[in-house]
Write a protein that holds these residues in place. Structure first.
Motif, short mmCIF file in Angstrom:
data_model
loop_
_atom_site.label_atom_id
_atom_site.label_comp_id
_atom_site.label_asym_id
_atom_site.label_seq_id
_atom_site.Cartn_x
_atom_site.Cartn_y
_atom_site.Cartn_z
N LEU A 338 22.98 62.63 24.00
CA LEU A 338 22.91 63.67 23.69
C LEU A 338 23.49 64.41 22.38
O LEU A 338 22.91 63.97 21.12
CB LEU A 338 22.82 65.19 23.94
CG LEU A 338 22.34 65.00 25.40
CD1 LEU A 338 22.35 66.58 26.14
CD2 LEU A 338 20.42 64.70 24.95
N GLU A 342 21.46 63.59 18.36
CA GLU A 342 21.19 64.72 17.73
C GLU A 342 22.62 65.29 16.81
O GLU A 342 22.55 65.95 17.36
CB GLU A 342 20.50 66.20 17.66
CG GLU A 342 19.98 66.17 16.30
CD GLU A 342 18.69 67.60 17.32
OE1 GLU A 342 18.29 68.42 16.31
OE2 GLU A 342 19.36 68.02 18.33
N GLU A 364 16.92 67.94 31.00
CA GLU A 364 16.00 68.64 30.44
C GLU A 364 16.16 68.41 29.45
O GLU A 364 15.76 68.28 28.15
CB GLU A 364 15.68 69.83 30.53
CG GLU A 364 14.65 71.26 29.94
CD GLU A 364 13.47 70.64 30.30
OE1 GLU A 364 11.96 70.85 29.76
OE2 GLU A 364 12.88 70.11 31.06
N ALA A 365 17.59 68.80 28.61
CA ALA A 365 17.67 68.51 27.21
C ALA A 365 17.70 66.93 26.73
O ALA A 365 17.68 67.20 25.61
CB ALA A 365 19.23 69.07 27.18
N ARG A 367 14.63 64.86 28.19
CA ARG A 367 13.22 64.75 27.82
C ARG A 367 12.56 65.54 27.44
O ARG A 367 10.98 64.88 26.79
CB ARG A 367 13.41 64.29 29.16
CG ARG A 367 13.49 65.36 30.56
CD ARG A 367 13.09 65.41 32.02
NE ARG A 367 13.37 65.87 32.55
CZ ARG A 367 12.54 67.27 33.22
NH1 ARG A 367 11.28 67.33 32.55
NH2 ARG A 367 12.74 67.91 34.19
N ASN A 368 13.30 66.46 26.81
CA ASN A 368 12.09 67.25 26.89
C ASN A 368 12.93 68.99 25.22
O ASN A 368 12.95 69.70 25.26
CB ASN A 368 12.11 68.51 27.49
CG ASN A 368 10.73 69.62 27.04
OD1 ASN A 368 10.16 69.28 25.90
ND2 ASN A 368 10.47 71.13 27.30
N ARG A 369 13.27 67.30 24.12
CA ARG A 369 13.90 68.04 23.00
C ARG A 369 13.51 66.94 21.69
O ARG A 369 14.02 66.35 21.67
CB ARG A 369 15.34 67.63 23.29
CG ARG A 369 16.84 68.54 22.14
CD ARG A 369 15.66 70.06 21.55
NE ARG A 369 17.36 70.57 20.62
CZ ARG A 369 17.74 70.14 19.99
NH1 ARG A 369 16.36 69.89 18.80
NH2 ARG A 369 17.64 71.40 19.13
N ARG A 372 15.85 64.70 19.49
CA ARG A 372 16.01 63.55 20.80
C ARG A 372 15.12 62.30 21.04
O ARG A 372 15.19 61.78 20.38
CB ARG A 372 16.82 64.37 21.80
CG ARG A 372 18.01 65.19 21.29
CD ARG A 372 19.16 65.78 22.19
NE ARG A 372 19.66 66.47 21.96
CZ ARG A 372 20.42 67.84 22.24
NH1 ARG A 372 19.53 68.40 23.50
NH2 ARG A 372 21.03 68.37 21.92
N ASP A 374 11.13 63.05 20.53
CA ASP A 374 10.25 63.19 19.47
C ASP A 374 8.80 63.27 20.31
O ASP A 374 7.48 63.88 20.47
CB ASP A 374 10.35 62.90 18.26
CG ASP A 374 11.15 62.72 17.65
OD1 ASP A 374 12.40 64.47 17.40
OD2 ASP A 374 12.37 61.51 18.28
N LYS A 479 23.48 76.41 27.51
CA LYS A 479 22.18 76.79 26.52
C LYS A 479 22.47 75.93 25.22
O LYS A 479 21.67 75.16 24.80
CB LYS A 479 21.13 77.66 26.61
CG LYS A 479 20.54 78.58 27.99
CD LYS A 479 19.52 78.67 28.31
CE LYS A 479 18.76 79.29 29.57
NZ LYS A 479 17.95 80.38 29.76
N TRP A 482 24.02 73.01 25.48
CA TRP A 482 23.09 71.47 25.56
C TRP A 482 21.86 71.39 25.32
O TRP A 482 20.91 70.61 24.93
CB TRP A 482 23.02 71.57 27.01
CG TRP A 482 24.19 71.14 27.86
CD1 TRP A 482 24.65 71.88 28.82
CD2 TRP A 482 25.14 70.13 28.19
NE1 TRP A 482 26.31 71.57 29.14
CE2 TRP A 482 26.19 70.29 29.09
CE3 TRP A 482 24.06 68.81 27.55
CZ2 TRP A 482 26.87 69.35 29.03
CZ3 TRP A 482 25.12 67.43 28.19
CH2 TRP A 482 26.18 67.44 28.92
N GLY A 483 21.77 72.08 24.09
CA GLY A 483 20.74 72.61 23.12
C GLY A 483 18.94 72.87 23.90
O GLY A 483 18.10 72.73 23.87
#
Length: 483
Positions: A338, A342, A364-365, A367-369, A372, A374, A479, A482-483
């Motif tokens: 992570l 980024e 989740e941070a 695969r859905n961010r 990191r 896109d 949150k 970890w974004g």
């Protein structure tokens, strides 16, 4: 008292002659000469020992033209990738300097100059992968001079390993003619040249720093994917590479992350192999096995940045470990990745492609961010027409009977991945050769249908029910962290 022979003994002064002054003088001279010879021999041995102990220092000082007290020096350690470093070091010396003398000493370190003597240069055999092996010096001394003689340096190499096949650690040491010249770092110039022109630039190698074996003939014609998937992959990889100059001019970041997800056997690994031929970039291939023998994620991306533009392929990222904070076992890789994708240090001109069979296992941070990862590309199992095309392609080099019912085969293979379809064809060939002694294989409809049924049975038996826990709600602080 009479003697045994009846004669009286002779008087003592007549039987033993006395030593005169001349005799004593001769004995004294002989003893002094002997002592003098012994002393001289000891002094000569001492001088030889002292001279031998200074052999390295004397020859270095003579070459540099300064006393040892005025030397300056700096060291550089070559760790796991020293095979490539040593290869390029010799090339760098050949291009930038004239090697006046190549030699070696029993002791060739600035710190140790006890008893020196010239010995042969010692070599180690380095296996760099892809069948490439090099015998490179790991204990040697090079007296080098720049063009025009404006700079004289002495390079020493000394390995801590006595095994000629190990490549764990080699120390390189540069000796300058003054402490001031130490600031003009030879190693800084060498490293800059290594990343710009070295053997890893534009190469394809693994996280274990071994060259990859790959098929240069593989292309997109060798894989059958949904057209939308093909377009998305081309846009986000090849298209992104072409767009880097425009993104730079617009002030946008020039890094990108793509995740390919799909059940095992849908072609993710095959696409990665094809990708090795499609892009003309430095490519680092990462798997759990290669990481266990080589670089960490932080070192991988540090290398990718220095060798950019570059591509980092992380296959089966869900097996790398520590990619889900819900897991009991956490190897720290999630936090590292992570931060890398980024973090403070930008991944300029670095493209990351990761594959996974189980995206639900990933945090989740990750695969859905965007920023990191896109783009998320889901690769489905082949549809009806794709299965037909794949089966025909897999049997194109085999003689087929006239009774092949492609519609029936396509129906029986519903839900099968490319890996299962390959097994269908292989199983049919195996059955034919087992039942027939003919050298020429002729596949008929019955053999292929039986193989389809066997694969279908295996698929059903291998299915297991897996229930995944729902991602727990994160606290506000988590949150933010970890974004």
């Amino acid at each position: 008292m009479a003697s045994d022979n009846g004669d009286d003994p002779a008087p003592l002064d007549e039987a033993t002659p006395s030593l005169g002054e001349a005799d004593l003088s001769q004995i004294s001279d002989a003893a002094f000469t002997l002592w003098e010879n012994i002393h001289s021999t000891r002094e000569e041995l001492k001088k030889k020992k002292e001279s031998a102990g200074k052999l390295f220092s004397n020859e270095v000082s003579d070459f540099l033209g300064v006393a040892k007290s005025d030397w300056g020096w700096s060291s550089n350690m070559f760790y796991n990738d020293n095979g490539f470093y040593l290869m390029h070091l010799l090339d760098f010396l050949d291009r930038e300097f004239t090697i006046q003398v190549q030699t070696n000493y029993k002791t060739n370190s600035v710190s140790y100059v006890d008893i020196d003597e010239h010995v042969g240069i010692r070599y180690k055999i380095l296996d760099l992968g892809r069948g490439v092996k090099h015998s490179l010096p790991h204990s040697a001394v090079f007296f080098i001079e720049s063009e025009g003689g404006t700079e004289k340096l002495v390079l020493t190499l000394d390995s801590s390993s006595v095994n000629p096949y190990e490549n764990e650690l080699t120390e390189g040491q540069i000796i300058y003619d003054s402490i001031e010249h130490q600031e003009q770092s030879f190693w800084d110039r060498f490293r800059e040249d290594f990343y710009a022109n070295g053997p890893l630039k534009g190469e394809r190698f693994g996280a274990d720093l071994r060259l990859l074996d790959y098929d240069p003939n593989l292309g997109m014609d060798d894989i059958i994917l949904d057209e939308k998937v093909k377009l998305s992959l081309e846009k986000n990889i090849a298209g992104f590479i072409r767009a880097i100059p425009a993104l730079e001019r617009a002030g946008h970041r020039t890094s990108r992350g793509i995740m390919m997800a799909g059940v095992p056997g849908t072609g993710k690994t095959l696409y990665c192999k094809i990708l090795l031929n499609m892009v003309d970039l430095t490519t680092i291939y990462v798997t759990r096995a290669r990481m266990s023998k080589g670089l960490t994620l932080k070192h991988i991306y540090r290398l990718a940045r220095k060798l950019s533009p570059s591509l980092v392929l992380i296959e089966d990222i869900d097996t790398v470990g520590g990619m889900d904070r819900r897991a009991i076992e956490d190897e720290g890789n999630l936090g590292s990745l992570l931060e890398i994708l980024e973090g403070i240090e930008p991944n300029t001109k670095v493209i990351t492609v990761v594959t996974t069979n189980y995206p639900q296992h990933l945090d989740e941070a990750l695969r859905n961010r965007p920023g990191r990862i896109d783009t998320f590309i889901n690769i489905e199992v082949p549809n009806r027409e794709q299965r037909r095309e794949m089966l025909k392609g897999m049997t194109s080099d085999v003689k087929l009977a006239a009774d092949i019912d492609w519609d029936e085969l396509v129906k029986l293979t519903k839900g099968m991945t490319g890996a299962y379809l390959r097994e269908v064809v292989a199983s049919a060939i195996l059955t034919f050769t087992f039942n027939c002694q003919d050298e020429e294989v002729i596949l008929d409809n019955e053999s292929l249908i039986d193989a389809c049924k066997e694969s279908r049975e295996r698929m059903e038996k291998s299915k297991v029910d897996i229930t995944y826990e729902k991602m727990p709600e994160l606290e506000k602080d988590d949150k933010q962290a970890w974004g």
